[in-house]
Design an enzyme around this catalytic site. Sequence first.
Site, PDB file in Angstrom:
ATOM      1  N   CYS A  53     -44.106  -8.037 -16.448  1.00  0.00           N
ATOM      2  CA  CYS A  53     -44.367  -8.989 -17.531  1.00  0.00           C
ATOM      3  C   CYS A  53     -45.779  -8.800 -18.080  1.00  0.00           C
ATOM      4  O   CYS A  53     -46.754  -8.870 -17.336  1.00  0.00           O
ATOM      5  CB  CYS A  53     -44.197 -10.406 -17.007  1.00  0.00           C
ATOM      6  SG  CYS A  53     -44.649 -11.659 -18.208  1.00  0.00           S
ATOM      7  N   CYS A  56     -48.098 -12.042 -17.385  1.00  0.00           N
ATOM      8  CA  CYS A  56     -48.571 -12.446 -16.065  1.00  0.00           C
ATOM      9  C   CYS A  56     -49.986 -11.889 -15.850  1.00  0.00           C
ATOM     10  O   CYS A  56     -50.365 -10.880 -16.449  1.00  0.00           O
ATOM     11  CB  CYS A  56     -47.630 -11.920 -14.978  1.00  0.00           C
ATOM     12  SG  CYS A  56     -46.133 -12.926 -14.762  1.00  0.00           S
ATOM     13  N   ASN A 132     -40.196 -20.115 -29.608  1.00  0.00           N
ATOM     14  CA  ASN A 132     -38.774 -19.839 -29.406  1.00  0.00           C
ATOM     15  C   ASN A 132     -38.557 -19.787 -27.899  1.00  0.00           C
ATOM     16  O   ASN A 132     -39.125 -18.933 -27.232  1.00  0.00           O
ATOM     17  CB  ASN A 132     -38.389 -18.510 -30.042  1.00  0.00           C
ATOM     18  CG  ASN A 132     -38.625 -18.522 -31.541  1.00  0.00           C
ATOM     19  OD1 ASN A 132     -38.111 -19.380 -32.252  1.00  0.00           O
ATOM     20  ND2 ASN A 132     -39.419 -17.590 -32.027  1.00  0.00           N
ATOM     21  N   HIS A 143     -41.704 -15.480 -19.770  1.00  0.00           N
ATOM     22  CA  HIS A 143     -42.978 -16.145 -19.472  1.00  0.00           C
ATOM     23  C   HIS A 143     -43.279 -17.220 -20.529  1.00  0.00           C
ATOM     24  O   HIS A 143     -43.224 -16.932 -21.725  1.00  0.00           O
ATOM     25  CB  HIS A 143     -44.093 -15.096 -19.453  1.00  0.00           C
ATOM     26  CG  HIS A 143     -45.333 -15.560 -18.776  1.00  0.00           C
ATOM     27  ND1 HIS A 143     -45.851 -14.971 -17.645  1.00  0.00           N
ATOM     28  CD2 HIS A 143     -46.163 -16.593 -19.062  1.00  0.00           C
ATOM     29  CE1 HIS A 143     -46.948 -15.609 -17.277  1.00  0.00           C
ATOM     30  NE2 HIS A 143     -47.150 -16.602 -18.121  1.00  0.00           N
ATOM     31  N   HIS A 145     -44.493 -19.204 -23.359  1.00  0.00           N
ATOM     32  CA  HIS A 145     -45.471 -18.891 -24.402  1.00  0.00           C
ATOM     33  C   HIS A 145     -44.963 -19.361 -25.751  1.00  0.00           C
ATOM     34  O   HIS A 145     -43.775 -19.600 -25.936  1.00  0.00           O
ATOM     35  CB  HIS A 145     -45.734 -17.385 -24.470  1.00  0.00           C
ATOM     36  CG  HIS A 145     -44.581 -16.578 -25.013  1.00  0.00           C
ATOM     37  ND1 HIS A 145     -43.450 -16.313 -24.272  1.00  0.00           N
ATOM     38  CD2 HIS A 145     -44.373 -16.004 -26.223  1.00  0.00           C
ATOM     39  CE1 HIS A 145     -42.607 -15.588 -24.999  1.00  0.00           C
ATOM     40  NE2 HIS A 145     -43.133 -15.392 -26.199  1.00  0.00           N
ATOM     41  N   GLN A 147     -46.209 -19.124 -30.269  1.00  0.00           N
ATOM     42  CA  GLN A 147     -46.867 -18.246 -31.232  1.00  0.00           C
ATOM     43  C   GLN A 147     -47.508 -19.082 -32.341  1.00  0.00           C
ATOM     44  O   GLN A 147     -47.205 -20.265 -32.494  1.00  0.00           O
ATOM     45  CB  GLN A 147     -45.853 -17.281 -31.860  1.00  0.00           C
ATOM     46  CG  GLN A 147     -45.177 -16.359 -30.853  1.00  0.00           C
ATOM     47  CD  GLN A 147     -44.299 -15.324 -31.541  1.00  0.00           C
ATOM     48  OE1 GLN A 147     -44.771 -14.557 -32.372  1.00  0.00           O
ATOM     49  NE2 GLN A 147     -43.028 -15.323 -31.210  1.00  0.00           N
TER      50      GLN A 147
END
Length: 307
Positions: A53, A56, A132, A143, A145, A147
Site C-alpha cells: 500500500c 501505509c 470515494n 487505505h 483517504h 481527495q
Amino acid sequence: MADAGIDEGTDDTPADPAVGTGSADLRVDHLTGATTVVVGSRQGRPNLPASGCPFCVGGLEAPEPYEVRSFPNRWPALGDERCEVVLYTPDHDQTFWGLGPDGAERVVRLWADRTRMLGARDDVDYVLVFENRGPEVGATIAHPHGQIYAYDRIPPVPLRSLVDGVLRPDSVPDDLVVARRGDWLAWVPEAATWPYEIRIAPVAPVGALTDPDCDLCGLAEVLVDVLARLDQRFDAPMPYMLWIHQRPTDGGDWPGARVCVFITPLLRAAGTPRFVAAAELGAGIFFNPVVPSVAAAELRALRGVPT
Ligand SMILES: [Zn+2]
C-alpha cells in the site's frame, strides 16, 4: 488504478463537473450540456502495485510516520497541482468512524487547512473536498483517504447550491433527522435520489470549513456518528461517495453559501447496489425505492458510535 497516489477520482464521479481546470482539455457536450475534462494521461496510470500500500507508513506516498497527511495527486485529473490526496490515518484497516472524534477532528482540520491554502491561490475559485469509499464506487486503495480538487471556477453543482435558501437545515422535519451533534444536523433529504442519502450542515448558517464560527469538533463527531450508522445498516462497510460544498474562494461575498456534507451511500439492501438505470439517465427523473422518512428512522434506530 493507482499506485502512487491515486486512484479513483474522475472515473467514478458523476458526470457533473469537471469545470475549472487551468490548462486542462475541457469540453462541453452541446446536447446534454455536460462538461467533461478529457484526461488521457490518467488512462495509463498503473494498478495497485503488488509491492504494498502506498499510503501505509513507509509506502511511496508516506515515507515518514504521520497521523494525517496531504500531498499532490501523482495522477491528477486536473493540471497545475489542483488535485491532492488526504490520508486519514496510518492504520490501513481503519474506518472513518473508527478514528473516533479526536482522529476524525484531525481529518476535518486538515480539510479546512487545505481549503484555506488552496483557496488562497489566485487561480483557485472553488475547493471541493471529497471521498470515494469502497471498490464499488471506484476506490482501489483500501487505505482510508479522501481527495481535494481545486477548480479555477465554480463548478455547476456547487453553483446551484449557492442560491440562498436551497439548503434549510433549520426547517428539516423531525422524521427526516438522523443525528444531531454540536452545531450540526444530519438528515435524509425529502427528495433523496439515493437510498440512505444524507446531508449534514450546521443549523445556523456557516459558509465554509475555514470560517471562525465553523464547529469542526462537532463536524468530526457527527461524521463519526453517521458513518458508523451507515456501516451498521447492513452490517458491512457501506460504499459511498461523500463531498463538501462550501463558499467559493474567488473573493466574492456569496451570502447564500452554506457548508454542507453530502453522502450518497450505494446500497439499498444488504449486498444490493442501487443502480442508476436507463430511464433515469434518459429522462432525468429518478426512482428511489427507500422512503426517505423510513431511511431516517432506520438510521436513527441504530447505535451511532459503537462501544
Ligand atoms: Zn495502507
